[in-house]
Enzyme design. Structure first.
Site, mmCIF file in Angstrom:
data_model
loop_
_atom_site.group_PDB
_atom_site.id
_atom_site.type_symbol
_atom_site.label_atom_id
_atom_site.label_comp_id
_atom_site.label_asym_id
_atom_site.label_seq_id
_atom_site.Cartn_x
_atom_site.Cartn_y
_atom_site.Cartn_z
ATOM 1 N N HIS A 171 0.750 -1.113 -0.003
ATOM 2 C CA HIS A 171 0.014 -0.104 -0.063
ATOM 3 C C HIS A 171 0.872 1.437 0.049
ATOM 4 C CE1 HIS A 171 -3.532 -2.567 1.158
ATOM 5 N NE2 HIS A 171 -2.701 -3.231 2.070
ATOM 6 N N SER A 292 13.795 21.708 -16.034
ATOM 7 C CA SER A 292 12.536 22.662 -16.221
ATOM 8 C C SER A 292 12.616 23.974 -16.828
ATOM 9 C CB SER A 292 11.885 22.899 -14.894
ATOM 10 O OG SER A 292 11.208 23.941 -15.034
ATOM 11 N N LYS A 298 15.381 21.810 -11.078
ATOM 12 C CA LYS A 298 14.705 20.625 -11.559
ATOM 13 C C LYS A 298 15.581 19.549 -12.044
ATOM 14 C CE LYS A 298 10.996 19.754 -10.604
ATOM 15 N NZ LYS A 298 9.853 19.930 -11.286
ATOM 16 N N GLU A 305 8.876 8.707 -16.756
ATOM 17 C CA GLU A 305 7.499 9.119 -17.063
ATOM 18 C C GLU A 305 6.928 8.634 -18.636
ATOM 19 O OE1 GLU A 305 7.761 12.723 -13.854
ATOM 20 O OE2 GLU A 305 7.826 13.178 -16.021
#
Length: 473
Positions: A171, A292, A298, A305
């Protein structure tokens, strides 16, 4: 005999090369031609189409259905066409609809009338089915190599981190201590099953439809076993109707690709989590990250992704072909022309995802200190405490579970860890607890104690690495 003028003769020749030429007086409308053409997609089948034609022509000559001279001319012409396409010198013509007609027309240009004998005793239906099976079979082999490369990368990193402690999760909550190597080997099992699924799909598809003709076979004395053997099939398909209408092999292949894509997506999600500031379990170099446009600090795990996103594409392509096939009566319908685009696209997507994931696995740098620090939270050795109560105090497990739950609640109240509770505090819950309990409350002991087959103990992981190399590589 009156000779037609050149323009009429050219039109007649072109009509004769259409697979349906002769039946229709007028050519197709521009819209019909566009919706009917598939050359931009199926030109990827050229190797398979030429291989099937070579096998078919050799069989026709062997059986005396065409002359050996014509068979030799066809073989020579097809070899020349293969060289032209390989070399980028072949002009594909959308007006000729598909790869099969493009090759057939070029063959006629090269060898003349003998080219027209190649289509004896076969149809576009069995030709396409044969080409497509050959292509999917080759794709299974290529994907298997890609999977094994990823498996090799995972095994290498698992061996390196056989004893690197990290929290195992259920979980997405800290559950029990495990090792990074054991975690990576879980993906080796997943991708190993994918290799097995492709092998199963390949075994079932490896039957030759060639010779089934349009749908009912042929009256020519062909030898389907000969062509099947020449093309590396195990046997010819048993039913001519099924031969030309079956696309189960493509559906099964796409189903296998969809499961691979899901596994890639799950690992990609782990990479996104592990590289986030909240975890910092691993880092990726500039090779697999981007920055970024506005936030200079970043480092985004874009490769992971994108792999995660592309699973949806692959699953969608399986769904697309399922819907194409779901209502088709026997045997062939033009709907089935739309079988190749999703299959080709899914293959490209999965191969790219496998390459990107193998690259990330080899590129990532683990942070063992951060992983170990994360095992300090979440009362991660609570199960070890319950097991100790069972072993040392002979407490039934359900009672041990209850006692441990009370101790966890006590530690929560005091905002401390289980191992930081004093012996007096522990005995306030159960007076039978002894100082020996602290020996099982470290993550190192917890992981090392999981020695059951398939368990997370570092020695198990090292053995599992050796076994995985034997099983999968």
């Amino acid at each position: 005999m009156t000779r037609q003028n050149p323009s009429k003769q050219a039109a007649a020749d072109q009509a004769a090369t259409r697979m349906w030429g002769g039946r229709f007086a007028a050519g197709p409308s521009a819209v019909m031609q566009e919706i009917n053409a598939s050359i931009d997609v199926d030109k990827r089948l050229y190797r398979e189409d030429i291989a099937g034609s070579l096998a078919h022509a050799a069989m026709l000559a062997e059986r005396g259905i065409i002359s050996r001279e014509d068979g030799a001319a066809i073989a020579q012409g097809l070899a020349a066409i293969r060289a032209e396409i390989d070399g980028g010198n072949f002009k594909f013509d959308a007006a000729l609809e598909d790869i099969h007609t493009n090759i057939e027309v070029r063959l006629k240009e090269l060898i003349g009338e003998a080219a027209g004998r190649l289509h004896t005793a076969r149809s576009r239906n069995d030709q396409v089915a044969t080409d497509f099976r050959l292509w999917v079979r080759r794709a299974c082999d290529e994907l298997t190599l890609d999977l094994k490369d990823l498996i090799a990368a995972l095994i290498e990193r698992a061996e390196e981190h056989a004893a690197t402690l990290m929290p195992g999760f259920t979980h997405l909550q800290p559950a029990q201590p495990t090792t990074f190597g054991h975690h990576l080997l879980a993906y080796v099992e997943m991708f190993g099953r994918d290799v097995s699924r492709l092998a199963d799909a390949r075994r079932r598809l490896n039957e030759s439809p060639l010779g089934a003709a349009a749908l009912c076979g042929t009256s020519f004395p062909i030898d389907r076993h000969q062509t099947a053997k020449a093309l590396g099939f195990d046997r010819p398909t048993a039913n001519s109707l099924d031969s030309v209408s079956d696309r189960d092999f493509a559906l099964e292949y796409l189903a296998a690709l969809s499961i691979i894509a899901i596994h890639l997506s799950r690992f990609a999600e782990e990479m996104v989590l592990w590289t986030s500031d909240g975890f910092r379990f691993v880092s990726l170099s500039d090779a697999f990250t981007t920055g970024s446009s506005i936030m200079p600090q970043k480092r985004n795990p874009d490769a992971a992704e994108l792999v995660r996103a592309k699973a949806g594409h692959v699953i969608g392509m399986l769904t697309q072909l399922l819907i194409v096939m779901k209502g088709l009566p026997l045997t062939y319908g033009k709907d089935m022309q739309d079988d190749k685009a999703p299959t080709f696209a899914a293959t490209d997507t999965v191969r790219l995802g496998l390459a990107a994931t193998a690259g990330m696995v080899r590129d990532m740098v683990a942070n063992p200190e951060r992983m170990k620090a994360a095992t300090a939270g979440g009362f991660i050795t609570a199960t070890d405490l319950a097991d100790w109560l069972v072993r040392r105090l002979n407490v039934p497990f359900r009672s041990a579970h209850h006692i441990t739950g009370e101790l966890v609640r006590l530690a929560e109240t005091k905002e401390t860890a289980l191992e930081k509770l004093s012996i007096e505090e522990m005995r306030s819950v159960d007076p039978r607890i002894t100082e020996d309990v602290y020996s099982v409350l470290t993550p190192e002991h917890s992981a090392a104690s999981r020695t059951s087959f398939g368990g997370t103990a570092p020695d198990n992981v090292r053995k599992a690495v050796a076994a995985a190399r034997e099983r999968f590589l």
